[in-house]
Design a protein around this motif. Sequence first.
Motif, short mmCIF file in Angstrom:
data_model
loop_
_atom_site.label_atom_id
_atom_site.label_comp_id
_atom_site.label_asym_id
_atom_site.label_seq_id
_atom_site.Cartn_x
_atom_site.Cartn_y
_atom_site.Cartn_z
N LYS A 121 -10.15 8.60 -10.80
CA LYS A 121 -9.30 7.69 -10.02
C LYS A 121 -8.34 8.48 -9.14
N TRP A 122 -7.76 9.54 -9.71
CA TRP A 122 -6.83 10.40 -8.96
C TRP A 122 -7.52 10.97 -7.72
N MET A 123 -8.72 11.49 -7.90
CA MET A 123 -9.44 12.12 -6.79
C MET A 123 -9.77 11.10 -5.70
N ASN A 124 -10.10 9.87 -6.09
CA ASN A 124 -10.40 8.83 -5.10
C ASN A 124 -9.16 8.35 -4.36
N LEU A 125 -8.02 8.37 -5.04
CA LEU A 125 -6.78 7.87 -4.44
C LEU A 125 -5.97 8.96 -3.76
N PHE A 166 2.50 12.31 0.19
CA PHE A 166 3.68 12.82 -0.49
C PHE A 166 3.31 13.34 -1.88
N ILE A 167 2.58 12.53 -2.65
CA ILE A 167 2.20 12.91 -4.00
C ILE A 167 1.25 14.11 -3.97
N ASP A 188 4.75 2.81 2.51
CA ASP A 188 3.42 2.99 3.10
C ASP A 188 2.52 3.77 2.14
N ASP A 189 1.41 3.17 1.73
CA ASP A 189 0.52 3.82 0.78
C ASP A 189 -0.03 5.15 1.29
N ARG A 190 -0.31 5.23 2.58
CA ARG A 190 -0.82 6.50 3.13
C ARG A 190 0.22 7.61 3.00
N PHE A 191 1.47 7.28 3.26
CA PHE A 191 2.53 8.28 3.14
C PHE A 191 2.73 8.68 1.68
N SER A 202 1.08 1.28 -10.32
CA SER A 202 0.76 0.10 -9.51
C SER A 202 -0.64 0.20 -8.89
N LYS A 203 -1.17 1.40 -8.82
CA LYS A 203 -2.52 1.62 -8.28
C LYS A 203 -3.58 1.71 -9.38
N GLY A 204 -3.17 1.46 -10.63
CA GLY A 204 -4.13 1.39 -11.72
C GLY A 204 -4.34 2.67 -12.52
N LEU A 205 -3.53 3.69 -12.30
CA LEU A 205 -3.66 4.91 -13.09
C LEU A 205 -2.80 4.82 -14.34
#
Length: 139
Positions: free
Chosen positions: A124-128, A40-41, A33-36, A86-89
Amino acid sequence: MFRSKGLNYYLESIGVPPRKKGDLKIPAWILADDRFMCSFIRGLIDTDGSLVLLNRNQKKYLFYPRVSLALNDQEVIAGVAGWLKSKGLNVCTMKNINKYVYQNEAKQSIGYRLNVNGRKQLEKWMNLIGFRNKKHLDK
């Protein structure tokens, strides 16, 4: 691991079995789950990570940002790095071997590091993911 039996029972019930430090894995239900994974990160970075502003004397900006996480758990670092990629970072991982002498005996410790470097990657980090730790937010 923890001194609270109740906390240990709860963690086991959600898929986090008791393990020695250095032998951790990201539970499958978090990876699924992307939200989790974002939470988590964010929790890992807020507690064990850092936001470093390196003085690089660049023409446009004074500081070069780096989000960094260092752990003894290779599998956790690899899981986080893979998900972020996988999210483009752009993610850089490395293995650190520290040799030292303790009580006249040569020893070594192995650690793993993950870095997200640069202003565009920080955006990108701050948006994700973002931060919740005031220390990181103040920077």
